[in-house]
Each structure stands twice: as C-alpha cells, then as structure tokens.
Design a protein around this motif. Structure first.
Motif, PDB file in Angstrom:
ATOM      1  N   ALA A 102     -86.847 -42.331  53.846  1.00  0.00           N
ATOM      2  CA  ALA A 102     -86.998 -41.194  54.750  1.00  0.00           C
ATOM      3  C   ALA A 102     -87.193 -41.733  56.159  1.00  0.00           C
ATOM      4  CB  ALA A 102     -88.193 -40.347  54.333  1.00  0.00           C
ATOM      5  N   GLU A 103     -86.775 -40.959  57.148  1.00  0.00           N
ATOM      6  CA  GLU A 103     -86.939 -41.352  58.557  1.00  0.00           C
ATOM      7  C   GLU A 103     -87.860 -40.362  59.251  1.00  0.00           C
ATOM      8  OE1 GLU A 103     -86.005 -44.007  60.044  1.00  0.00           O
ATOM      9  OE2 GLU A 103     -84.023 -44.651  59.387  1.00  0.00           O
ATOM     10  N   PRO A 104     -88.700 -40.839  60.174  1.00  0.00           N
ATOM     11  CA  PRO A 104     -89.571 -39.919  60.916  1.00  0.00           C
ATOM     12  C   PRO A 104     -88.756 -39.086  61.907  1.00  0.00           C
ATOM     13  CG  PRO A 104     -89.769 -42.145  61.787  1.00  0.00           C
ATOM     14  CD  PRO A 104     -88.893 -42.234  60.569  1.00  0.00           C
ATOM     15  N   THR A 105     -89.264 -37.916  62.207  1.00  0.00           N
ATOM     16  CA  THR A 105     -88.643 -37.053  63.209  1.00  0.00           C
ATOM     17  C   THR A 105     -88.836 -37.686  64.586  1.00  0.00           C
ATOM     18  OG1 THR A 105     -89.204 -35.137  61.857  1.00  0.00           O
ATOM     19  CG2 THR A 105     -88.685 -34.722  64.184  1.00  0.00           C
ATOM     20  N   PRO A 106     -87.765 -37.751  65.401  1.00  0.00           N
ATOM     21  CA  PRO A 106     -87.925 -38.303  66.755  1.00  0.00           C
ATOM     22  C   PRO A 106     -89.030 -37.573  67.518  1.00  0.00           C
ATOM     23  CG  PRO A 106     -85.612 -38.150  66.214  1.00  0.00           C
ATOM     24  CD  PRO A 106     -86.361 -37.438  65.112  1.00  0.00           C
ATOM     25  N   GLY A 107     -89.784 -38.341  68.299  1.00  0.00           N
ATOM     26  CA  GLY A 107     -90.877 -37.785  69.083  1.00  0.00           C
ATOM     27  C   GLY A 107     -91.909 -38.846  69.391  1.00  0.00           C
ATOM     28  N   SER A 108     -93.021 -38.417  69.971  1.00  0.00           N
ATOM     29  CA  SER A 108     -94.087 -39.319  70.380  1.00  0.00           C
ATOM     30  C   SER A 108     -95.274 -39.179  69.432  1.00  0.00           C
ATOM     31  CB  SER A 108     -94.514 -38.995  71.813  1.00  0.00           C
ATOM     32  OG  SER A 108     -95.474 -39.919  72.247  1.00  0.00           O
ATOM     33  N   TYR A 109     -95.788 -40.313  68.968  1.00  0.00           N
ATOM     34  CA  TYR A 109     -96.907 -40.357  68.030  1.00  0.00           C
ATOM     35  C   TYR A 109     -97.904 -41.401  68.507  1.00  0.00           C
ATOM     36  CZ  TYR A 109     -93.246 -38.154  65.236  1.00  0.00           C
ATOM     37  OH  TYR A 109     -92.246 -37.321  64.805  1.00  0.00           O
ATOM     38  N   SER A 110     -98.982 -41.570  67.767  1.00  0.00           N
ATOM     39  CA  SER A 110     -99.962 -42.624  68.049  1.00  0.00           C
ATOM     40  C   SER A 110    -100.328 -43.314  66.740  1.00  0.00           C
ATOM     41  CB  SER A 110    -101.237 -42.047  68.659  1.00  0.00           C
ATOM     42  OG  SER A 110    -100.987 -41.592  69.961  1.00  0.00           O
ATOM     43  N   VAL A 111    -100.588 -44.619  66.841  1.00  0.00           N
ATOM     44  CA  VAL A 111    -101.064 -45.364  65.683  1.00  0.00           C
ATOM     45  C   VAL A 111    -102.411 -44.753  65.295  1.00  0.00           C
ATOM     46  CG1 VAL A 111    -101.897 -47.594  64.847  1.00  0.00           C
ATOM     47  CG2 VAL A 111     -99.871 -47.490  66.334  1.00  0.00           C
ATOM     48  N   TYR A 112    -102.515 -44.275  64.051  1.00  0.00           N
ATOM     49  CA  TYR A 112    -103.772 -43.654  63.616  1.00  0.00           C
ATOM     50  C   TYR A 112    -104.494 -44.458  62.545  1.00  0.00           C
ATOM     51  CZ  TYR A 112    -101.452 -41.816  59.406  1.00  0.00           C
ATOM     52  OH  TYR A 112    -100.784 -41.684  58.206  1.00  0.00           O
ATOM     53  N   VAL A 129     -99.907 -53.372  58.064  1.00  0.00           N
ATOM     54  CA  VAL A 129     -99.442 -51.986  58.017  1.00  0.00           C
ATOM     55  C   VAL A 129     -99.998 -51.233  59.224  1.00  0.00           C
ATOM     56  CG1 VAL A 129     -99.374 -49.862  56.660  1.00  0.00           C
ATOM     57  CG2 VAL A 129     -99.378 -52.093  55.509  1.00  0.00           C
ATOM     58  N   VAL A 130     -99.095 -50.623  59.987  1.00  0.00           N
ATOM     59  CA  VAL A 130     -99.441 -49.868  61.194  1.00  0.00           C
ATOM     60  C   VAL A 130     -98.849 -48.468  61.024  1.00  0.00           C
ATOM     61  CG1 VAL A 130     -99.165 -49.752  63.702  1.00  0.00           C
ATOM     62  CG2 VAL A 130     -99.424 -51.976  62.593  1.00  0.00           C
ATOM     63  N   TRP A 173     -98.394 -56.109  64.668  1.00  0.00           N
ATOM     64  CA  TRP A 173     -99.816 -55.910  64.346  1.00  0.00           C
ATOM     65  C   TRP A 173    -100.693 -56.293  65.540  1.00  0.00           C
ATOM     66  CZ3 TRP A 173    -102.908 -54.080  60.463  1.00  0.00           C
ATOM     67  CH2 TRP A 173    -104.216 -54.539  60.395  1.00  0.00           C
ATOM     68  N   ASP A 174    -100.409 -57.435  66.152  1.00  0.00           N
ATOM     69  CA  ASP A 174    -101.199 -57.891  67.294  1.00  0.00           C
ATOM     70  C   ASP A 174    -100.976 -57.012  68.526  1.00  0.00           C
ATOM     71  OD1 ASP A 174    -102.292 -59.979  65.822  1.00  0.00           O
ATOM     72  OD2 ASP A 174    -100.845 -61.453  66.540  1.00  0.00           O
ATOM     73  N   PHE A 175     -99.796 -56.406  68.647  1.00  0.00           N
ATOM     74  CA  PHE A 175     -99.434 -55.605  69.812  1.00  0.00           C
ATOM     75  C   PHE A 175     -99.983 -54.179  69.735  1.00  0.00           C
ATOM     76  CE2 PHE A 175     -96.564 -52.830  72.214  1.00  0.00           C
ATOM     77  CZ  PHE A 175     -96.424 -53.516  73.415  1.00  0.00           C
ATOM     78  N   ALA A 176    -100.103 -53.615  68.510  1.00  0.00           N
ATOM     79  CA  ALA A 176    -100.338 -52.175  68.378  1.00  0.00           C
ATOM     80  C   ALA A 176    -101.643 -51.819  67.662  1.00  0.00           C
ATOM     81  CB  ALA A 176     -99.153 -51.538  67.641  1.00  0.00           C
ATOM     82  N   PRO A 177    -102.776 -51.883  68.369  1.00  0.00           N
ATOM     83  CA  PRO A 177    -104.019 -51.418  67.747  1.00  0.00           C
ATOM     84  C   PRO A 177    -104.012 -49.886  67.614  1.00  0.00           C
ATOM     85  CG  PRO A 177    -104.386 -51.947  70.049  1.00  0.00           C
ATOM     86  CD  PRO A 177    -102.967 -52.339  69.734  1.00  0.00           C
ATOM     87  N   THR A 178    -104.990 -49.373  66.921  1.00  0.00           N
ATOM     88  CA  THR A 178    -105.138 -47.923  66.761  1.00  0.00           C
ATOM     89  C   THR A 178    -105.130 -47.264  68.140  1.00  0.00           C
ATOM     90  OG1 THR A 178    -106.408 -48.266  64.749  1.00  0.00           O
ATOM     91  CG2 THR A 178    -106.614 -46.102  65.812  1.00  0.00           C
ATOM     92  N   GLY A 179    -104.377 -46.168  68.249  1.00  0.00           N
ATOM     93  CA  GLY A 179    -104.259 -45.443  69.517  1.00  0.00           C
ATOM     94  C   GLY A 179    -103.009 -45.790  70.306  1.00  0.00           C
ATOM     95  N   THR A 180    -102.324 -46.879  69.968  1.00  0.00           N
ATOM     96  CA  THR A 180    -101.091 -47.263  70.680  1.00  0.00           C
ATOM     97  C   THR A 180    -100.026 -46.189  70.439  1.00  0.00           C
ATOM     98  OG1 THR A 180    -101.575 -49.608  70.402  1.00  0.00           O
ATOM     99  CG2 THR A 180     -99.281 -49.025  70.878  1.00  0.00           C
ATOM    100  N   ARG A 181     -99.312 -45.831  71.499  1.00  0.00           N
ATOM    101  CA  ARG A 181     -98.249 -44.833  71.358  1.00  0.00           C
ATOM    102  C   ARG A 181     -97.043 -45.439  70.643  1.00  0.00           C
ATOM    103  NH1 ARG A 181     -96.354 -41.765  75.975  1.00  0.00           N
ATOM    104  NH2 ARG A 181     -96.135 -43.770  76.947  1.00  0.00           N
ATOM    105  N   VAL A 182     -96.425 -44.623  69.792  1.00  0.00           N
ATOM    106  CA  VAL A 182     -95.189 -44.993  69.102  1.00  0.00           C
ATOM    107  C   VAL A 182     -94.177 -43.917  69.435  1.00  0.00           C
ATOM    108  CG1 VAL A 182     -94.057 -45.366  66.875  1.00  0.00           C
ATOM    109  CG2 VAL A 182     -96.425 -46.134  67.226  1.00  0.00           C
ATOM    110  N   PHE A 183     -93.063 -44.305  70.023  1.00  0.00           N
ATOM    111  CA  PHE A 183     -92.026 -43.342  70.352  1.00  0.00           C
ATOM    112  C   PHE A 183     -90.857 -43.555  69.404  1.00  0.00           C
ATOM    113  CE2 PHE A 183     -88.472 -41.392  72.414  1.00  0.00           C
ATOM    114  CZ  PHE A 183     -89.025 -40.219  72.933  1.00  0.00           C
ATOM    115  N   VAL A 184     -90.502 -42.514  68.649  1.00  0.00           N
ATOM    116  CA  VAL A 184     -89.366 -42.562  67.737  1.00  0.00           C
ATOM    117  C   VAL A 184     -88.173 -41.935  68.454  1.00  0.00           C
ATOM    118  CG1 VAL A 184     -88.430 -41.832  65.516  1.00  0.00           C
ATOM    119  CG2 VAL A 184     -90.853 -42.448  65.713  1.00  0.00           C
ATOM    120  N   ALA A 185     -87.115 -42.742  68.649  1.00  0.00           N
ATOM    121  CA  ALA A 185     -85.896 -42.283  69.323  1.00  0.00           C
ATOM    122  C   ALA A 185     -84.790 -42.125  68.295  1.00  0.00           C
ATOM    123  CB  ALA A 185     -85.484 -43.313  70.385  1.00  0.00           C
ATOM    124  N   GLU A 186     -83.760 -41.378  68.676  1.00  0.00           N
ATOM    125  CA  GLU A 186     -82.575 -41.220  67.800  1.00  0.00           C
ATOM    126  C   GLU A 186     -81.959 -42.543  67.491  1.00  0.00           C
ATOM    127  OE1 GLU A 186     -81.182 -38.698  66.164  1.00  0.00           O
ATOM    128  OE2 GLU A 186     -82.682 -37.292  66.844  1.00  0.00           O
TER     129      GLU A 186
END
Length: 186
Positions: A102-112, A129-130, A173-186
C-alpha cells in the motif's frame, strides 16, 4: 545534622550541569554517526544501490515537496530525499526504497513514532523504524530488514512498510527524530 542551603543549591546545580553535558554529548554522537554514515557511503568509486547518491547524479527533488527540514518520499519514483535547508547542499542524502503493498496518500505528515528494532507486518525482523502516518488499518513508515532484504511483500496482506537498505535506514533514523516533517509526493 544541619544542611546549609548554599551547599544544597550548589549540589543541585552541579547535577543539572552534568545532565545537560551528558545530553549534549549524546546529541553530538548521533550527529557524528549520521555524518560518518554519509561519509562512508560516499567513499566507494561506484555508489552501491544502498549508498546515498552524490549530488550530481541524484534525481531532482520533486516539485512542491514542502519546505524546511524534512524527509521527502516520492510514491512514483520510490525514492527518499533528506532535506536540511540550513546546509549549503540542502539534500543531505537520497536513496531508492521499496514500498509495501500500500502507498500513503500524498501530503504532509510528521514522524510520530520510532522503534529501534521489531518485527514488520510481513514477519521479517526490521530495524530503524520511523512511522509517519496510519491510514485506515495500514501504518506507514520507513525501516530496514535486518536480513538486508528489500523485496516487496507477497500475498494479500496490506503493508505500509517502506524498506531501505540497512545503511540508508541508519542515515534516515539519525536524520528524522520524532516530530520531523515527512512530505509524500506523487
């Protein structure tokens, strides 16, 4: 026995300074590990599939992929970019990944949520796992199989695990602690 208030305050202050120093050393160590992983991945003359791509050969960051410090994931390219606009070379790393079924819907998320090691929905042992979103019953996140496999899942089980090599998983893992934005693009 009588306690002098100045001694208590001095002791508490010294303890607080020690804790802050320890936290600073730990944070510096995480940055050093991330830089070492990037440096060691770029040492070989021919980049391996798991080595972050050099800037000259790196596919361009997708248009409209957000702003600021972020992880960008392209659904169509099955690629990740780690972007830090505070650096001269804003794209710190980019690498190919293998999506789940499955693929995530494009949009802006945060590492939770982050987990150092566990078991994926496909039964494989995974690490680094992030997680950044769950949509319905599918949890989406990045991770690396401990056995090094990046094979897509088989069967009818809907999985949202986006797999990378172990080296790339460590860099992310080293780059993206909790709260880091994740942008899913097409």
């Amino acid at each position: 026995m009588r306690t002098v208030p100045g001694v208590v305050v001095a002791g508490l202050t010294a303890g607080a300074v020690a804790v802050v120093a320890l936290l600073a050393v730990q944070a510096d160590g995480a940055q050093a590990r991330a830089e070492a992983a990037r440096a060691s991945a770029g040492v070989s003359a021919e980049p391996s599939p798991s080595a972050p791509a050099p800037a000259a050969s790196m596919p361009a960051l997708p248009a409209s992929s957000g702003t600021g410090y972020r992880v960008v994931y392209s659904v169509s390219q099955h690629r990740v970019w780690l972007v830090d606009p505070r650096k001269d070379q804003q794209v710190q790393a980019s690498f190919a990944v293998t999506p789940g079924s499955a693929e995530p819907t494009p949009g802006s998320y945060s590492v939770y949520s982050r987990t150092a090691a566990g078991k994926g929905t496909d039964g494989r042992q995974i690490e680094h796992v992030v997680r950044f979103t769950d949509q319905g019953t599918v949890v989406f996140g990045f991770g690396a199989a401990v056995d090094g496999s990046t094979a897509p899942p088989t069967g009818t089980l809907r999985t949202g695990g986006i797999r990378s090599s172990r080296a790339d998983g460590q860099v992310l893992w080293d780059f993206a602690p909790t709260g880091t934005r994740v942008f899913v693009a097409e």
